[in-house]
Motif scaffolding. Structure first.
Motif, PDB file in Angstrom:
ATOM      1  N   PRO A  73       0.841  -1.199   0.000  1.00  0.00           N
ATOM      2  CA  PRO A  73       0.000   0.000   0.000  1.00  0.00           C
ATOM      3  C   PRO A  73       0.876   1.250   0.000  1.00  0.00           C
ATOM      4  CG  PRO A  73      -0.600  -1.488   1.800  1.00  0.00           C
ATOM      5  CD  PRO A  73       0.654  -2.013   1.190  1.00  0.00           C
ATOM      6  N   VAL A  74       0.349   2.313  -0.552  1.00  0.00           N
ATOM      7  CA  VAL A  74       1.059   3.588  -0.588  1.00  0.00           C
ATOM      8  C   VAL A  74       0.618   4.367   0.648  1.00  0.00           C
ATOM      9  CG1 VAL A  74       1.465   5.687  -1.899  1.00  0.00           C
ATOM     10  CG2 VAL A  74       1.020   3.555  -3.096  1.00  0.00           C
ATOM     11  N   GLY A  75       1.552   4.611   1.550  1.00  0.00           N
ATOM     12  CA  GLY A  75       1.237   5.301   2.793  1.00  0.00           C
ATOM     13  C   GLY A  75       1.188   6.810   2.637  1.00  0.00           C
ATOM     14  N   PRO A  76       0.767   7.511   3.674  1.00  0.00           N
ATOM     15  CA  PRO A  76       0.662   8.968   3.630  1.00  0.00           C
ATOM     16  C   PRO A  76       1.993   9.659   3.316  1.00  0.00           C
ATOM     17  CG  PRO A  76      -0.371   8.107   5.617  1.00  0.00           C
ATOM     18  CD  PRO A  76       0.302   6.959   4.943  1.00  0.00           C
ATOM     19  N   THR A  77       3.086   9.149   3.848  1.00  0.00           N
ATOM     20  CA  THR A  77       4.393   9.758   3.578  1.00  0.00           C
ATOM     21  C   THR A  77       4.755   9.603   2.109  1.00  0.00           C
ATOM     22  OG1 THR A  77       5.100   9.323   5.842  1.00  0.00           O
ATOM     23  CG2 THR A  77       6.824   9.753   4.223  1.00  0.00           C
ATOM     24  N   SER A  78       4.497   8.434   1.546  1.00  0.00           N
ATOM     25  CA  SER A  78       4.785   8.220   0.125  1.00  0.00           C
ATOM     26  C   SER A  78       3.910   9.102  -0.746  1.00  0.00           C
ATOM     27  CB  SER A  78       4.580   6.759  -0.248  1.00  0.00           C
ATOM     28  OG  SER A  78       5.535   5.953   0.399  1.00  0.00           O
ATOM     29  N   LEU A  79       2.637   9.242  -0.390  1.00  0.00           N
ATOM     30  CA  LEU A  79       1.758  10.131  -1.155  1.00  0.00           C
ATOM     31  C   LEU A  79       2.283  11.566  -1.138  1.00  0.00           C
ATOM     32  CD1 LEU A  79      -1.761   8.779  -0.134  1.00  0.00           C
ATOM     33  CD2 LEU A  79      -0.654   8.575  -2.365  1.00  0.00           C
ATOM     34  N   HIS A  80       2.774  11.986   0.009  1.00  0.00           N
ATOM     35  CA  HIS A  80       3.350  13.333   0.112  1.00  0.00           C
ATOM     36  C   HIS A  80       4.586  13.462  -0.777  1.00  0.00           C
ATOM     37  CE1 HIS A  80       4.341  17.185   1.841  1.00  0.00           C
ATOM     38  NE2 HIS A  80       5.567  16.747   2.043  1.00  0.00           N
ATOM     39  N   ARG A  81       5.419  12.449  -0.783  1.00  0.00           N
ATOM     40  CA  ARG A  81       6.628  12.489  -1.622  1.00  0.00           C
ATOM     41  C   ARG A  81       6.276  12.484  -3.107  1.00  0.00           C
ATOM     42  NH1 ARG A  81       9.758   8.420   2.302  1.00  0.00           N
ATOM     43  NH2 ARG A  81      10.480   9.988   3.785  1.00  0.00           N
ATOM     44  N   ILE A  82       5.232  11.764  -3.471  1.00  0.00           N
ATOM     45  CA  ILE A  82       4.777  11.772  -4.872  1.00  0.00           C
ATOM     46  C   ILE A  82       4.320  13.176  -5.249  1.00  0.00           C
ATOM     47  CG2 ILE A  82       3.001  10.894  -6.446  1.00  0.00           C
ATOM     48  CD1 ILE A  82       3.182   8.241  -4.746  1.00  0.00           C
ATOM     49  N   LYS A  83       3.601  13.847  -4.345  1.00  0.00           N
ATOM     50  CA  LYS A  83       3.193  15.240  -4.597  1.00  0.00           C
ATOM     51  C   LYS A  83       4.403  16.134  -4.775  1.00  0.00           C
ATOM     52  CE  LYS A  83      -1.077  15.195  -1.909  1.00  0.00           C
ATOM     53  NZ  LYS A  83      -1.763  15.749  -0.744  1.00  0.00           N
ATOM     54  N   GLU A  84       5.407  15.941  -3.956  1.00  0.00           N
ATOM     55  CA  GLU A  84       6.622  16.755  -4.058  1.00  0.00           C
ATOM     56  C   GLU A  84       7.349  16.501  -5.370  1.00  0.00           C
ATOM     57  OE1 GLU A  84       7.535  19.216  -2.154  1.00  0.00           O
ATOM     58  OE2 GLU A  84       5.873  18.936  -0.786  1.00  0.00           O
ATOM     59  N   THR A  85       7.376  15.255  -5.810  1.00  0.00           N
ATOM     60  CA  THR A  85       7.990  14.939  -7.098  1.00  0.00           C
ATOM     61  C   THR A  85       7.232  15.633  -8.220  1.00  0.00           C
ATOM     62  OG1 THR A  85       8.780  12.792  -6.310  1.00  0.00           O
ATOM     63  CG2 THR A  85       8.581  13.074  -8.693  1.00  0.00           C
ATOM     64  N   LEU A  86       5.927  15.549  -8.197  1.00  0.00           N
ATOM     65  CA  LEU A  86       5.113  16.206  -9.217  1.00  0.00           C
ATOM     66  C   LEU A  86       5.338  17.712  -9.196  1.00  0.00           C
ATOM     67  CD1 LEU A  86       2.916  15.917 -11.381  1.00  0.00           C
ATOM     68  CD2 LEU A  86       1.230  16.181  -9.549  1.00  0.00           C
ATOM     69  N   ARG A  87       5.399  18.276  -8.014  1.00  0.00           N
ATOM     70  CA  ARG A  87       5.642  19.716  -7.885  1.00  0.00           C
ATOM     71  C   ARG A  87       6.993  20.092  -8.488  1.00  0.00           C
ATOM     72  NH1 ARG A  87       4.727  20.650  -2.418  1.00  0.00           N
ATOM     73  NH2 ARG A  87       2.567  21.050  -2.939  1.00  0.00           N
ATOM     74  N   ALA A  88       8.015  19.297  -8.205  1.00  0.00           N
ATOM     75  CA  ALA A  88       9.348  19.596  -8.731  1.00  0.00           C
ATOM     76  C   ALA A  88       9.394  19.477 -10.249  1.00  0.00           C
ATOM     77  CB  ALA A  88      10.374  18.659  -8.096  1.00  0.00           C
ATOM     78  N   ILE A  89       8.649  18.527 -10.799  1.00  0.00           N
ATOM     79  CA  ILE A  89       8.632  18.343 -12.244  1.00  0.00           C
ATOM     80  C   ILE A  89       7.865  19.466 -12.930  1.00  0.00           C
ATOM     81  CG2 ILE A  89       7.715  16.874 -14.092  1.00  0.00           C
ATOM     82  CD1 ILE A  89       8.398  14.472 -12.270  1.00  0.00           C
ATOM     83  N   LEU A  90       6.761  19.876 -12.345  1.00  0.00           N
ATOM     84  CA  LEU A  90       5.917  20.887 -13.000  1.00  0.00           C
ATOM     85  C   LEU A  90       6.347  22.325 -12.719  1.00  0.00           C
ATOM     86  CD1 LEU A  90       2.374  19.312 -12.596  1.00  0.00           C
ATOM     87  CD2 LEU A  90       3.845  19.348 -14.614  1.00  0.00           C
TER      88      LEU A  90
END
Length: 126
Positions: free
Chosen positions: A68-85
């Motif tokens: 499962p994707v935990g809350p910390t991983s979801l936050h890191r995915i958001k940060e990755t998306l933010r850095a890319i965009l």
């Protein structure tokens, strides 16, 4: 960019961002697309938990190596998306209305961990 950061960005793009956003043009990307992506991750977590608790060997086998994707991983995915965009957003903010918008039709399938160059995600939200 460190090797570990690159590996983290690459896995976020490969496992979460590209499968959900690949058909969306960057200039058409909206909050609803991102909400749907994160909602799909939460639903997948629920399915993994349900299959594991079912006692059915076929269902258990179907999710055997999935986590499962935990809350910390979801936050890191958001940060990755933010850095890319972030570079695309900055570039769009510097353009004058009516000026040529080269690259605006690029789809999110072109998301690449290298697109972030050496920028690190910030801890700011928004």
């Amino acid at each position: 960019m460190s090797r570990n950061m690159y590996r983290s960005y690459e896995s976020h793009v490969r496992l979460y961002l590209r499968p959900h956003l690949a058909t969306v043009r960057r200039d058409r990307l909206r909050v609803g697309h991102l909400d749907a992506m994160f909602e799909a991750s939460v639903e997948r977590n629920e399915q993994i938990a349900e299959y594991r608790a079912s006692g059915d060997p076929r269902k258990i086998e179907a999710v055997k190596w999935q986590r499962p994707v935990g809350p910390t991983s979801l936050h890191r995915i958001k940060e990755t998306l933010r850095a890319i965009l972030r570079p695309a957003v900055d570039q769009g903010l510097r353009r004058r209305p009516g000026s040529a918008t080269t690259g605006s039709s690029t789809t999110c399938s072109s998301l690449s961990p290298m697109a972030v160059h050496c920028t690190r995600p910030t801890s700011r939200t928004g």
